[in-house]
Design an enzyme around this catalytic site. Structure first.
Site, PDB file in Angstrom:
ATOM      1  N   SER A 155       0.811  -1.220   0.000  1.00 39.39           N
ATOM      2  CA  SER A 155       0.000   0.000   0.000  1.00 39.39           C
ATOM      3  C   SER A 155       0.846   1.274   0.000  1.00 39.39           C
ATOM      4  CB  SER A 155      -0.944   0.009   1.201  1.00 39.39           C
ATOM      5  OG  SER A 155      -0.225  -0.173   2.410  1.00 39.39           O
ATOM      6  N   ASP A 405      -4.505   5.818  11.269  1.00 43.31           N
ATOM      7  CA  ASP A 405      -3.513   5.401  10.278  1.00 43.31           C
ATOM      8  C   ASP A 405      -2.277   6.283  10.459  1.00 43.31           C
ATOM      9  OD1 ASP A 405      -1.942   4.727   8.150  1.00 43.31           O
ATOM     10  OD2 ASP A 405      -3.462   5.071   6.599  1.00 43.31           O
ATOM     11  N   HIS A 408       0.472   5.307   6.497  1.00 43.69           N
ATOM     12  CA  HIS A 408       0.371   5.936   5.181  1.00 43.69           C
ATOM     13  C   HIS A 408       0.431   7.458   5.323  1.00 43.69           C
ATOM     14  CE1 HIS A 408      -1.595   1.944   4.865  1.00 43.69           C
ATOM     15  NE2 HIS A 408      -0.869   1.894   3.760  1.00 43.69           N
TER      16      HIS A 408
END
Length: 437
Positions: A155, A405, A408
Site C-alpha cells: 500500500s 492510520d 500511510h
C-alpha cells in the site's frame, strides 16, 4: 581598474594643452600595458542576468556516488545527496489538494475528511548541500513520453503512485483504462497527451506469496526463489519499475525455498524455526532484482528500477486510541534518530541495490537506484491521516476508541517529496541516455 579600458579617459586628455598631450599619453601607455599584462580584465557579467546552470543536479544517496568515469564525462554535474537535510517552511504549499485530484484513496484524503490543522502542507525538504527543485509535471511527462511506468509493492507503493498521479493531473488528465482486484489493487492509467501508462501492481512481498485470510491459515506464505508473476508477467511492457515493500514482512509468515520450509516469523503454534524477517526481506529483494536484470538484460532490453526505501510509521501508543500520531510539526534535525528496525530495513535495501548495481554491469540496459526516503519520512510524524482516515471522526465528540492510520501519508503531504526526487533521478538518467546517442 576592473573592466575599464585603458583608453577610456581619452576625451578628458584631449582637453589638456596640446603641448602636454603627447607626454601624458607616453607616460600612461606603459602603465596600462603593465596593468593588462599582469592583471587581465575579467569577463563582464550582469548581476541581473546570471549565467544558467546547464545541467540539472544529479541524484545520489549517502552510500553511492558517481564513478570517476561519470564525473569525467560531465564535470558540470553537481552531486546532490538528498538523504540528509531538514524540513523548512514553504509558503507555496502543494501542487494539488483533496478536491482537485480524483485519484486519492479515500483514507488518505485528509483535507476532505476534515483534518483541521493544515500546517503540515507547508513544508519542503531541504538537503544540506543542495536544493531539491519543485516537481514540474511537464518535465516528467516529456522525459517519459511513450513509455510505461509500474509501481509494484504494497500500500506504500499505491500511496506513492497516487501522489504522482495527482501531481501529473495538474497539467494532463489521465484516463483509467484497467481495473481489477479488490480495493483497486491492480489498475492502469493512460495519459493520452504523451502516450504514457502508469500502473499499480499489488505485490506486498515482490516474490510469490499467499496472503493470510479469514478462511485459511493466519499467516502468510512466501516462496523466496520465485518472483510474483502477477507483476513479473507484464515485465516486458515496463520501461521503469518503482518497488516499494516492507511492512507486510512484519506479519506472521512461513518461508519456503523450493518446496522446503526454511523457517518462519512469529509462528508459535507451528513446528518451524523462527528466523525473523530481515534476511527474508533481503532474499526477496535479491530474487526480484536478479529476475528483472536477467529477464530484460539478457536481451539488451533497457529497464530502469527505483527501490523506495522503508517508510517508518509514527504510532505513539495504541493504534485505536485518540492521539495515536498527534504531532502537527516535523521533527527538528537531531530530535529523532534513525535507528532500530527502520534503520535495519533501510540498510538491507541499500545493500541489495548496491549488489544489484554490481550484478547489472553485465547488462548495460539495466539501471537501478535507491530512493532513500527513510530519514526524511522519519522526520514527518505530522504527515499521516491518523483518525482522519475516516471522514470527520470527531463530529460527535472525542471518542475513547478511534482507528488511526500512522503508516500511510496524507495526500497532498510529505510523500509528494518522494516523487520530486524520482524526477531528479529521471533527469539524470535522461542526460546519460542523451550522451550515449
Amino acid at each position: 581598474m576592473g573592466s575599464s579600458s585603458p583608453f577610456k579617459d581619452q576625451t578628458h586628455l584631449l582637453s589638456l594643452p596640446k603641448k602636454l598631450l603627447p607626454y601624458a599619453l607616453y607616460a600612461l601607455l606603459p602603465i596600462a600595458l603593465f596593468r593588462l599584462y599582469f592583471h587581465p580584465l575579467p569577463l563582464p557579467q550582469s548581476p541581473a542576468d546570471p549565467l544558467p546552470i546547464l545541467n540539472p543536479v544529479i541524484f545520489t544517496t549517502s552510500s553511492f556516488s558517481s564513478s570517476p568515469s561519470q564525473e569525467e564525462e560531465s564535470s558540470c554535474e553537481i552531486a546532490c545527496d538528498y538523504t540528509n537535510g531538514k524540513w523548512v517552511r514553504d509558503k507555496l504549499g502543494p501542487l494539488y489538494n483533496g478536491t482537485t485530484c480524483g485519484t486519492i484513496k479515500d483514507g488518505q484524503n485528509c483535507i476532505s475528511h476534515g483534518r483541521p490543522d493544515l500546517g503540515y502542507l507547508y513544508w519542503r525538504w531541504k538537503p544540506h548541500n543542495c536544493s531539491l527543485p519543485r516537481f514540474v509535471p511537464d518535465i516528467f511527462l516529456q522525459i517519459f513520453r511513450n513509455k510505461n511506468l509500474a509501481f509494484v509493492g504494497d500500500s506504500m507503493a499505491r500511496n506513492q503512485l497516487e501522489s504522482l498521479l495527482c501531481m501529473l493531473a495538474t497539467v494532463s488528465t489521465p484516463d483509467l483504462v484497467y481495473r481489477n482486484g479488490e480495493d483497486n489493487k491492480f489498475r492502469r492509467w493512460h495519459f493520452p497527451s504523451h502516450n504514457i501508462t502508469v500502473s499499480i501492481y499489488w505485490s506486498p512481498f515482490l516474490v510469490k506469496g499467499m496472503e493470510k485470510s479469514n478462511s485459511g491459515p493466519n499467516h502468510n506464505k512466501l516462496y523466496l526463489d520465485y518472483v510474483d508473476e502477477r507483476w513479473a508477467g507484464d515485465m516486458d511492457r515496463m520501461d521503469m519499475i518503482v518497488l516499494s515493500i516492507g511492512h507486510w514482512f512484519l506479519h506472521p509468515a512461513v518461508f519456503y525455498e523450493g518446496d522446503s520450509v526454511i523457517g518462519c516469523h512469529y509462528c508459535p503454534d507451528l513446528n518451524h524455526t523462527e528466523v525473523g524477517f530481515y534476511e527474508v526481506f533481503r532474499k526477496a529483494f535479491k530474487t526480484t532484482l536478479k529476475a528483472i536484470a536477467g529477464k530484460r538484460g539478457v536481451n539488451g532490453d533497457p529497464i530502469d528500477v527505483i527501490v523506495t526505501t522503508f517508510s517508518p510509521s509514527h504510532f505513539e501508543g495504541d493504534w485505536d486510541k485518540a492521539g495515536a500520531c498527534p504531532k502537527t510539526r516535523p521533527f527538528q534535525e537531531g530530535e529523532k534518530l534513525l535507528e532500530g528496525m527502520d534503520a535495519d530495513m533501510r540498510r538491507v535495501e541499500e545493500e541489495e541495490v548496491e549488489a544489484a548495481k554490481a550484478y547489472a554491469e553485465q547488462f548495460p540496459g539495466f539501471r537501478v537506484e535507491a530512493l532513500d526516503v527513510t530519514k526524511l519520512s522519519l522526520m514527518r510524524p505530522d504527515g499521516h491521516p491518523g483518525p482522519y482516515m475516516y471522514p470527520f471522526p470527531f463530529a460527535d465528540g472525542v471518542k475513547d476508541r478511534v482507528q488511526n492510520d500512522c503508516v500511510h501519508w496524507c495526500l497532498p503531504g510529505p510523500i509528494d517529496t518522494w516523487n520530486e526526487i524520482v524526477l531528479e533521478v529521471m533527469k539524470r538518467w535522461d542526460n546519460q541516455s542523451r550522451k550515449q546517442v
